[in-house]
Design an enzyme around this catalytic site. Structure first.
Site, PDB file in Angstrom:
ATOM      1  N   LYS A  27       0.822  -1.217   0.000  1.00 29.19           N
ATOM      2  CA  LYS A  27       0.000   0.000   0.000  1.00 29.19           C
ATOM      3  C   LYS A  27       0.855   1.266   0.000  1.00 29.19           C
ATOM      4  CE  LYS A  27      -2.385  -1.199   3.679  1.00 29.19           C
ATOM      5  NZ  LYS A  27      -1.831  -2.546   3.898  1.00 29.19           N
TER       6      LYS A  27
ATOM      7  N   ARG B  58     -10.721   0.113   8.764  1.00 29.64           N
ATOM      8  CA  ARG B  58     -10.316  -1.287   8.915  1.00 29.64           C
ATOM      9  C   ARG B  58     -11.452  -2.152   9.454  1.00 29.64           C
ATOM     10  NH1 ARG B  58      -4.048  -1.493  11.114  1.00 29.64           N
ATOM     11  NH2 ARG B  58      -3.093  -0.656   9.222  1.00 29.64           N
TER      12      ARG B  58
ATOM     13  N   ARG C 115      12.080  -7.468   5.475  1.00 32.50           N
ATOM     14  CA  ARG C 115      12.122  -6.014   5.300  1.00 32.50           C
ATOM     15  C   ARG C 115      12.994  -5.361   6.371  1.00 32.50           C
ATOM     16  NH1 ARG C 115       6.548  -2.592   5.366  1.00 32.50           N
ATOM     17  NH2 ARG C 115       6.419  -3.487   7.468  1.00 32.50           N
TER      18      ARG C 115
ATOM     19  N   ARG D 113      -1.330 -10.415  12.114  1.00 34.54           N
ATOM     20  CA  ARG D 113      -1.846  -9.250  11.397  1.00 34.54           C
ATOM     21  C   ARG D 113      -2.675  -9.682  10.183  1.00 34.54           C
ATOM     22  NH1 ARG D 113       3.336  -5.981   9.987  1.00 34.54           N
ATOM     23  NH2 ARG D 113       1.891  -4.355   9.278  1.00 34.54           N
TER      24      ARG D 113
END
Length: 217
Positions: free
Chosen positions: A13, A88, A122, A166
């Site tokens: 995103k 959300r 990451r 998540r």
């Protein structure tokens, strides 16, 4: 243009939003970035959200809505925006409907296995927040940012167990929003990622083309 970008954590995103921001001249409102910056500064908001962010859980609605309203009030008249990280839940979507009308939904469809690999490898610069990946976007010097020389670190919520949590939170609480907006007849632009190393540029170009065809920007 008033848009929302949807996708699971790690779907890209932020990557797509930054490119669309440059092309369309819109503001990007990334709720996660706002919260993380508050945590970094140890502000009152940061103290409220720190435990939620580190566990990969959702920040309470009342806190999120207050932050969103404040951010929207700072957008110049006539300028569009792209929401990243809100809404959300259905409850948040209902609240948003009372604040602003959304023109289009940008949906990123990325398999879980790609997301887990992408996030667990990451690394982020502590100083300038540049993003790297130790698998396919390595820095020139291990552990150091190419741009500013800052230390690279792994976010607490980028370990595999938190990532899986998540993703589960996303599936149970956020995915129903797709059906919610379809029932509201809000148009969708869906982008599907099939490979871990897929470059974003072709998908961004297609998004821009679809947006222009819809006549919303």
């Amino acid at each position: 243009m008033k848009a929302i970008i949807f996708g699971a954590p790690g779907a890209g995103k932020g990557t797509y939003s930054s490119r669309l921001q440059n092309q369309l001249g819109v503001d990007v409102i990334a709720m996660g970035d706002i919260f993380r910056e508050s945590v970094k500064q140890n502000s009152e908001l940061g103290k409220k959200v720190k435990s939620y962010v580190e566990q990969g859980a959702l920040v309470p609605d009342n806190v999120v809505v207050d932050v969103l309203k404040d951010r929207l009030s700072k957008i110049p008249a006539g300028k569009g925006f792209l929401l990243d990280g809100f809404p959300r839940t259905i409850e948040q979507a209902n609240t948003l409907e009372g604040i602003v009308k959304i023109d289009v939904i940008l949906q990123l469809d990325v398999p879980d296995e790609i997301i887990i690999e992408r996030l667990s490898t990451r690394r982020i610069c502590r100083d300038c927040s540049a993003v790297y990946n130790i698998r396919f976007l390595k820095p020139k010097v291990e552990g150091k940012c190419d741009k500013c020389g800052g230390e690279l670190y792994q976010r607490p919520d980028d370990n595999i167990e938190v990532i899986k949590n998540r993703l589960q939170v996303y599936k149970t609480q956020t995915e129903p929003l797709i059906e919610y907006y379809k029932q509201k007849n809000v148009p969708f632009i869906v982008s599907v990622t099939k490979s871990l190393d897929s470059p974003p540029e072709p998908m961004v170009a297609k998004m821009l083309d679809d947006i222009k065809k819809m006549g919303i920007c």
